[in-house]
Scaffold this motif. Structure first.
Motif, PDB file in Angstrom:
ATOM      1  N   ILE A  15       0.839  -1.199   0.000  1.00 32.95           N
ATOM      2  CA  ILE A  15       0.000   0.000   0.000  1.00 32.95           C
ATOM      3  C   ILE A  15       0.877   1.252   0.000  1.00 32.95           C
ATOM      4  O   ILE A  15       0.657   2.192  -0.776  1.00 32.95           O
ATOM      5  CB  ILE A  15      -0.954  -0.004   1.207  1.00 32.95           C
ATOM      6  CG1 ILE A  15      -2.060  -1.042   1.017  1.00 32.95           C
ATOM      7  CG2 ILE A  15      -1.563   1.383   1.427  1.00 32.95           C
ATOM      8  CD1 ILE A  15      -2.918  -1.274   2.238  1.00 32.95           C
ATOM      9  N   ASP A  16       1.897   1.261   0.867  1.00 26.02           N
ATOM     10  CA  ASP A  16       2.823   2.404   0.894  1.00 26.02           C
ATOM     11  C   ASP A  16       3.473   2.607  -0.464  1.00 26.02           C
ATOM     12  O   ASP A  16       3.554   3.735  -0.967  1.00 26.02           O
ATOM     13  CB  ASP A  16       3.905   2.171   1.947  1.00 26.02           C
ATOM     14  CG  ASP A  16       3.428   2.472   3.354  1.00 26.02           C
ATOM     15  OD1 ASP A  16       2.598   3.378   3.516  1.00 26.02           O
ATOM     16  OD2 ASP A  16       3.874   1.795   4.289  1.00 26.02           O
ATOM     17  N   ASN A  17       3.951   1.531  -1.056  1.00 24.98           N
ATOM     18  CA  ASN A  17       4.627   1.636  -2.337  1.00 24.98           C
ATOM     19  C   ASN A  17       3.706   2.165  -3.430  1.00 24.98           C
ATOM     20  O   ASN A  17       4.083   3.043  -4.217  1.00 24.98           O
ATOM     21  CB  ASN A  17       5.188   0.271  -2.752  1.00 24.98           C
ATOM     22  CG  ASN A  17       6.439  -0.104  -1.978  1.00 24.98           C
ATOM     23  OD1 ASN A  17       7.080   0.744  -1.363  1.00 24.98           O
ATOM     24  ND2 ASN A  17       6.795  -1.377  -2.010  1.00 24.98           N
ATOM     25  N   VAL A  18       2.487   1.632  -3.492  1.00 19.39           N
ATOM     26  CA  VAL A  18       1.553   2.043  -4.543  1.00 19.39           C
ATOM     27  C   VAL A  18       1.167   3.515  -4.385  1.00 19.39           C
ATOM     28  O   VAL A  18       1.155   4.271  -5.363  1.00 19.39           O
ATOM     29  CB  VAL A  18       0.292   1.150  -4.533  1.00 19.39           C
ATOM     30  CG1 VAL A  18      -0.792   1.728  -5.437  1.00 19.39           C
ATOM     31  CG2 VAL A  18       0.641  -0.260  -5.000  1.00 19.39           C
ATOM     32  N   VAL A  19       0.858   3.933  -3.174  1.00 20.80           N
ATOM     33  CA  VAL A  19       0.491   5.338  -2.946  1.00 20.80           C
ATOM     34  C   VAL A  19       1.665   6.253  -3.293  1.00 20.80           C
ATOM     35  O   VAL A  19       1.483   7.299  -3.925  1.00 20.80           O
ATOM     36  CB  VAL A  19       0.039   5.555  -1.491  1.00 20.80           C
ATOM     37  CG1 VAL A  19      -0.172   7.046  -1.208  1.00 20.80           C
ATOM     38  CG2 VAL A  19      -1.254   4.795  -1.209  1.00 20.80           C
ATOM     39  N   ASN A  20       2.887   5.866  -2.915  1.00 22.79           N
ATOM     40  CA  ASN A  20       4.068   6.678  -3.239  1.00 22.79           C
ATOM     41  C   ASN A  20       4.304   6.744  -4.742  1.00 22.79           C
ATOM     42  O   ASN A  20       4.654   7.806  -5.279  1.00 22.79           O
ATOM     43  CB  ASN A  20       5.303   6.109  -2.542  1.00 22.79           C
ATOM     44  CG  ASN A  20       5.256   6.279  -1.039  1.00 22.79           C
ATOM     45  OD1 ASN A  20       4.516   7.111  -0.521  1.00 22.79           O
ATOM     46  ND2 ASN A  20       6.040   5.487  -0.319  1.00 22.79           N
TER      47      ASN A  20
END
Length: 268
Positions: A15-20
Motif C-alpha cells: 500500500i505504501d509503495n503504490v500510494v508513493n
C-alpha cells in the motif's frame, strides 16, 4: 499457513509503495527514480505497470491499480466508500476522479491501511491456531487503538475540517472498526474536540490516557517544548514494549509480525 500470513502482511507495505508511486507519477517523477525508493517488503512485479496516461487519465491509473496489483481489493473498497455521498446519493465516476486529484496521499494511505488492518484481523480469526490468535489479537487491537487515537488527536483543531459533520465523517473513514476502544468508546472518540475529551474517551483502557496526557496539546502549539515527546514518540515507546513481548511465547507465528514491526521501528 505461514506463507499466507506473510503474504497478507506484505500488503501493508505494498500500500505504501503504490500510494508513493501514484503520487510521484502525478508529480511527473520518472518511474525508475520512484522504483529506487520503494520498500522491498512491499515489492511486487506488477508495480511497474502503474502509470499515468496522457492527459492525467485518473480512470486509467486506478483501473491499472484495481486490476493489476495485490492492493486492488483495498482500492476497490476505498472507491466504493467514496462513491456515496452523505444521505446515500451516489457520486459519478468523474466526481470520484476529481476527489482523487484533491485528496492528500496520507489520507488515501491511512484509509487503505485501515481497510487492510480490518481484513488482516479477519484472516487471523479464521486461519490461526489459538496460541497465535491470542498474540495477534492483542497486537492488532493495540495497533488499531493507536491508529484511532492518532486520527482523533491529529484532527483536533484541524482548520480544513471546519464543521462537526466533516470531522466526524473523516474520523469514521480513518478509524479501524476494531480494538479495545471499539465499539464502547466509538461515539466519544468521534465527537472529541479537545485533548481532555480524548483522554476521557480512552481512560478505561490500559495507560492510553497517560500517553495522551504526556503529548502536547494540538490546540496550544505555541506551548510546545523541544524536549517534549510527540504523540508519535510516546506511541513508538509503547509499541516497542508490546511487540517485544511476542518473543516470550512459543509455538506461534505472531512473532513474525512482531519482528517486522520492530525492524520497522529501527529503520524508520
Amino acid at each position: 499457513m505461514l506463507v499466507d500470513f506473510l503474504d497478507i502482511l506484505s500488503i501493508r507495505y505494498q500500500i505504501d509503495n503504490v500510494v508513493n508511486i501514484i503520487e510521484g507519477l502525478k508529480n511527473k517523477v520518472d518511474i525508475e527514480v520512484l522504483m529506487t525508493n520503494i520498500d522491498p517488503l512491499g515489492y511486487f512485479p506488477e508495480i511497474r505497470n502503474i502509470k499515468v496516461l496522457e492527459g492525467d487519465d485518473y480512470s486509467g491509473l486506478y483501473r491499472d491499480v484495481l486490476i493489476d496489483t495485490p492492493v486492488g481489493p483495498y482500492f476497490m473498497k476505498f472507491l466504493e466508500e467514496e462513491m456515496f455521498k452523505e444521505g446515500g446519493d451516489s457520486r459519478t465516476m468523474t466526481e470520484v476522479q476529481n476527489i482523487f486529484k484533491e485528496l492528500k496521499p496520507e489520507y488515501i494511505r491511512t484509509t487503505l491501511k485501515k481497510l487492510w488492518l480490518e481484513d488482516f484481523n479477519e484472516f487471523c480469526y479464521k486461519k490461526l491456531n489459538s496460541t497465535s490468535l491470542k498474540m495477534m489479537e492483542e497486537m492488532i487491537k493495540f495497533e488499531a487503538d493507536f491508529k484511532t487515537m492518532q486520527v482523533i488527536y491529529n484532527s483536533i483543531g484541524n482548520k480544513e475540517l471546519n464543521t462537526a459533520a466533516k470531522i466526524t465523517d473523516a474520523r469514521k473513514k480513518l478509524c479501524p472498526a476494531l480494538g479495545h476502544l471499539y465499539p464502547d468508546s466509538k461515539t466519544a472518540l468521534l465527537n472529541a474536540s479537545s485533548v481532555e475529551q480524548l483522554k476521557d474517551a480512552v481512560k478505561g483502557v490500559a495507560n492510553y490516557a497517560d500517553i495522551i496526557n504526556e503529548a502536547p496539546d494540538p490546540l496550544k502549539k505555541e506551548d510546545y517544548s523541544v524536549a517534549q515527546k510527540s504523540l508519535d514518540d510516546l506511541m513508538y515507546d509503547e509499541e516497542c514494549k508490546k511487540y517485544a513481548l511476542a518473543f516470550d511465547q512459543c509455538n506461534q507465528i505472531a512473532v513474525f509480525y512482531a519482528y517486522v514491526k520492530l525492524k520497522e521501528q529501527v529503520f524508520f
